[in-house]
Design a protein around this motif. Structure first.
Motif, PDB file in Angstrom:
ATOM      1  N   UNK A 287       0.835  -1.203   0.000  1.00  0.00           N
ATOM      2  CA  UNK A 287       0.000   0.000   0.000  1.00  0.00           C
ATOM      3  C   UNK A 287       0.870   1.254   0.000  1.00  0.00           C
ATOM      4  N   UNK A 288       1.888   1.265   0.865  1.00  0.00           N
ATOM      5  CA  UNK A 288       2.785   2.418   0.953  1.00  0.00           C
ATOM      6  C   UNK A 288       3.509   2.643  -0.373  1.00  0.00           C
ATOM      7  N   UNK A 289       3.973   1.541  -1.014  1.00  0.00           N
ATOM      8  CA  UNK A 289       4.708   1.691  -2.269  1.00  0.00           C
ATOM      9  C   UNK A 289       3.817   2.178  -3.397  1.00  0.00           C
ATOM     10  N   UNK A 292       3.138   6.119  -2.312  1.00  0.00           N
ATOM     11  CA  UNK A 292       4.212   7.086  -2.130  1.00  0.00           C
ATOM     12  C   UNK A 292       4.990   7.375  -3.409  1.00  0.00           C
ATOM     13  N   UNK A 293       5.142   6.392  -4.276  1.00  0.00           N
ATOM     14  CA  UNK A 293       5.924   6.522  -5.515  1.00  0.00           C
ATOM     15  C   UNK A 293       7.384   6.848  -5.250  1.00  0.00           C
ATOM     16  N   UNK A 294       7.849   6.621  -4.041  1.00  0.00           N
ATOM     17  CA  UNK A 294       9.250   6.901  -3.737  1.00  0.00           C
ATOM     18  C   UNK A 294       9.961   5.596  -3.406  1.00  0.00           C
ATOM     19  N   UNK A 295      11.228   5.417  -3.738  1.00  0.00           N
ATOM     20  CA  UNK A 295      12.032   6.392  -4.511  1.00  0.00           C
ATOM     21  C   UNK A 295      11.596   6.482  -5.976  1.00  0.00           C
ATOM     22  N   UNK A 400      -5.771  -2.888  -8.098  1.00  0.00           N
ATOM     23  CA  UNK A 400      -5.056  -1.762  -7.482  1.00  0.00           C
ATOM     24  C   UNK A 400      -3.630  -1.667  -8.000  1.00  0.00           C
ATOM     25  N   UNK A 401      -2.969  -2.821  -8.092  1.00  0.00           N
ATOM     26  CA  UNK A 401      -1.571  -2.837  -8.517  1.00  0.00           C
ATOM     27  C   UNK A 401      -1.442  -2.382  -9.968  1.00  0.00           C
ATOM     28  N   UNK A 402      -2.413  -2.746 -10.795  1.00  0.00           N
ATOM     29  CA  UNK A 402      -2.368  -2.358 -12.206  1.00  0.00           C
ATOM     30  C   UNK A 402      -2.633  -0.866 -12.401  1.00  0.00           C
ATOM     31  N   UNK A 403      -3.587  -0.319 -11.633  1.00  0.00           N
ATOM     32  CA  UNK A 403      -4.049   1.054 -11.879  1.00  0.00           C
ATOM     33  C   UNK A 403      -3.536   2.074 -10.871  1.00  0.00           C
ATOM     34  N   UNK A 404      -3.127   1.618  -9.683  1.00  0.00           N
ATOM     35  CA  UNK A 404      -2.730   2.497  -8.570  1.00  0.00           C
ATOM     36  C   UNK A 404      -3.885   3.380  -8.112  1.00  0.00           C
ATOM     37  N   UNK A 405      -5.109   3.026  -8.486  1.00  0.00           N
ATOM     38  CA  UNK A 405      -6.280   3.776  -8.025  1.00  0.00           C
ATOM     39  C   UNK A 405      -6.686   3.289  -6.639  1.00  0.00           C
ATOM     40  N   UNK A 406      -7.224   4.160  -5.792  1.00  0.00           N
ATOM     41  CA  UNK A 406      -7.656   3.730  -4.453  1.00  0.00           C
ATOM     42  C   UNK A 406      -8.825   2.753  -4.544  1.00  0.00           C
ATOM     43  N   UNK A 437      -0.791   5.833 -13.736  1.00  0.00           N
ATOM     44  CA  UNK A 437      -0.319   7.054 -14.406  1.00  0.00           C
ATOM     45  C   UNK A 437       1.188   7.253 -14.298  1.00  0.00           C
ATOM     46  N   UNK A 438       1.801   6.700 -13.249  1.00  0.00           N
ATOM     47  CA  UNK A 438       3.250   6.857 -13.100  1.00  0.00           C
ATOM     48  C   UNK A 438       4.009   6.081 -14.174  1.00  0.00           C
ATOM     49  N   UNK A 439       3.340   5.111 -14.820  1.00  0.00           N
ATOM     50  CA  UNK A 439       3.979   4.311 -15.868  1.00  0.00           C
ATOM     51  C   UNK A 439       3.411   4.612 -17.247  1.00  0.00           C
ATOM     52  N   UNK A 440       2.143   4.984 -17.300  1.00  0.00           N
ATOM     53  CA  UNK A 440       1.449   5.190 -18.567  1.00  0.00           C
ATOM     54  C   UNK A 440       2.178   6.229 -19.424  1.00  0.00           C
ATOM     55  N   UNK A 441       2.488   5.843 -20.660  1.00  0.00           N
ATOM     56  CA  UNK A 441       3.149   6.762 -21.589  1.00  0.00           C
ATOM     57  C   UNK A 441       4.648   6.846 -21.428  1.00  0.00           C
ATOM     58  N   UNK A 442       5.201   6.197 -20.403  1.00  0.00           N
ATOM     59  CA  UNK A 442       6.658   6.236 -20.198  1.00  0.00           C
ATOM     60  C   UNK A 442       7.310   5.030 -20.876  1.00  0.00           C
ATOM     61  N   UNK A 443       8.629   5.001 -20.830  1.00  0.00           N
ATOM     62  CA  UNK A 443       9.342   3.872 -21.427  1.00  0.00           C
ATOM     63  C   UNK A 443       9.104   2.585 -20.646  1.00  0.00           C
TER      64      UNK A 443
END
Length: 486
Positions: A287-289, A292-295, A400-406, A437-443
């Motif tokens: 859940x935290x990962x 948070x999106x960090x690092x 949740x893991x696929x979308x990162x949506x709550x 969204x943190x992955x969508x459209x990125x390499x």
């Protein structure tokens, strides 16, 4: 002669012998080198086809062209005399000497066992006459003047409940914990190390706020240094529900598996305070990962390995005898080590599952367990716990893991994530567009994996009759092709 050429009568008798007490599993796992998951698959397939699991095993093994002599030698190493005698007519005569040799060896062992039994009987008599090892744990605690969790309730606990129908979630008017003190002491508690309370105070710097990892209705979790080991110390609140959780976790969180959080020990503090000591995992919770999106955000390879590990851990729990239902699978209860290996934690709602033909012993709970957004309709309606509840929860976590949506969001038209995604699919939205969204459209994006994760999540959350087993889910994940991180 090859194994697939065995005469019908010999094959049938051999299957009968190896089906007894599941001897075929030792043959398959130790000697034929099948994995635990392959063995589970063989067992479930044979049950589905209403045939002998040994017959199915020999058929599968025989496809790789094995001779009867190979099987004979495996059975000799297993010391399965009856099976050897069954195969005697179809093996070379020089192998008959091994049957004679095994007979002599077993006769010698039988005589030694008779002597050991006499010694054991004498020891048992000694223990009955007052040996310290015969005294139950609860009694020893009272005699030494050490506090117990809600001692009055424990002393008045009902002793009528059978181990095969334990339900930790129902309580009677006499405040039973759903399991007898005899069951706790004789089967479980002797195996768990008791840790000195003062050592844990010192390990956590007297419960310093700087070491506080988290808190909730159950109590608090502290980071500590104990015997040169970093640990998580779970300090439970002193109330009835937390005392139940203490006993439940003590009894059930003892299964050793790479994907299950190990319980190191317990302690009892002043005023009935209950403490559990577990492995500390520096990766925090899933859940935290995800939040948070960090690092950096989790890659698809990492997400895949995490969910594969959770599926492996749940499969292990569901294939035990009797199976164990975790009951509260969610990202907050999936903990990660330094290498992001997942471990399932928090067995406070776990329940042993027993099922008879008349369904009378399927566990039911008066009180809602787990976290409701992760629970299926059949459980919310009638409180019936089955392994399918964990499968449903796993499916929601996949979404949740696929979308990162709550999992629940009051700003959406459909607040529940599962319902929200189903609505979007009805509107024709491409599943790949729901990628984190943190992955969508990125390499690092992977529309194919996002689609696959959501598909598995939706499959797991179907109605109970259409829902897959954890074996089905694990095998589907295991067969997926995942890109390797650079």
């Amino acid at each position: 002669m090859y194994t697939n050429e065995l005469p019908y009568e010999i094959n049938r008798e051999l299957c009968r012998l190896l089906d007894y007490k599941n001897s075929w599993k030792n043959l398959a796992g130790i000697w034929m080198e099948y994995s635990p998951f392959e063995i589970t698959y063989i067992e479930q397939t044979a049950q589905g086809q209403e045939r002998s699991p040994t017959e199915y095993l020999l058929q599968k093994w025989g496809q790789d062209i094995h001779k009867v002599e190979e099987l004979f030698l495996y059975l000799y190493k297993m010391k399965h005399l009856s099976a050897l005698l069954c195969l005697k007519p179809v093996v070379r005569k020089d192998l008959h000497r091994k049957i004679i040799k095994l007979k002599k060896s077993l006769n010698t062992m039988e005589k030694e066992n008779e002597i050991d039994n006499e010694v054991s009987l004498q020891k048992s008599s000694d223990q009955t006459n007052g040996s310290i090892r015969s005294i139950p744990w609860i009694v020893k605690q009272i005699e030494m003047g050490e506090p117990l969790p809600n001692t009055a309730s424990l002393q008045s606990v009902s002793l009528s409940i059978n181990y095969n129908s334990i339900n930790f979630n129902e309580t009677s008017s006499s405040e039973t914990y759903g399991i007898s003190t005899d069951e706790i002491t004789s089967r479980h508690v002797f195996d768990i190390p008791k840790i000195n309370y003062e050592e844990l105070k010192e390990a956590t710097d007297n419960w310093s706020k700087e070491n506080l990892l988290g808190s909730g209705g159950f109590g608090q979790v502290f980071k500590g240094e104990w015997k040169h080991l970093t640990v998580a110390v779970k300090r439970l609140s002193n109330n009835h529900d937390c005392n139940k959780e203490f006993i439940r976790e003590m009894c059930l969180n003892q299964y050793r598996h790479d994907n299950i959080l190990p319980l190191y020990g317990y302690s009892l503090g002043g005023a009935g305070e209950c403490i559990l000591v577990c492995q500390y995992l520096p990766g925090g919770s899933l859940l935290h990962r995800l939040k948070s999106r960090t690092p950096t955000p989790l890659t698809w390879s990492q997400r895949y390995n995490i969910m594969l590990g959770v599926a492996r851990g749940l499969l292990y729990l569901h294939t035990m005898k009797p199976p164990l239902i975790h009951g509260d699978i969610k990202p907050g209860n999936i903990l990660l080590d330094g290498n992001l290996m997942p471990k399932i934690g928090d067995f406070g709602t776990a329940t042993l599952y027993t099922k008879k033909l008349n369904h009378e012993n399927i566990p039911k709970t008066k009180k809602l367990i787990g976290s409701w957004p992760y629970l299926p309709g059949e459980y919310l309606r009638d409180r019936t716990l089955t392994p399918a509840v964990d499968v449903f929860s796993f499916g929601v976590v996949m979404l949740e893991v696929a979308t990162a949506l709550p999992v629940i969001d009051q700003s959406r038209n459909q607040q529940l994530l599962l319902v929200h995604i189903k609505e979007l699919l009805k509107e024709g939205v491409d599943m790949a567009s729901l990628e984190d969204p943190a992955l969508l459209g990125s390499e690092h994006a992977s529309p194919a994996l996002c689609h696959a994760f959501i598909s598995i999540g939706l499959h797991c959350t179907k109605s109970m009759q259409l829902r897959p087993t954890m074996l089905d889910v694990f095998m589907e994940l295991d067969e997926m092709e995942i890109p390797v991180d650079n």
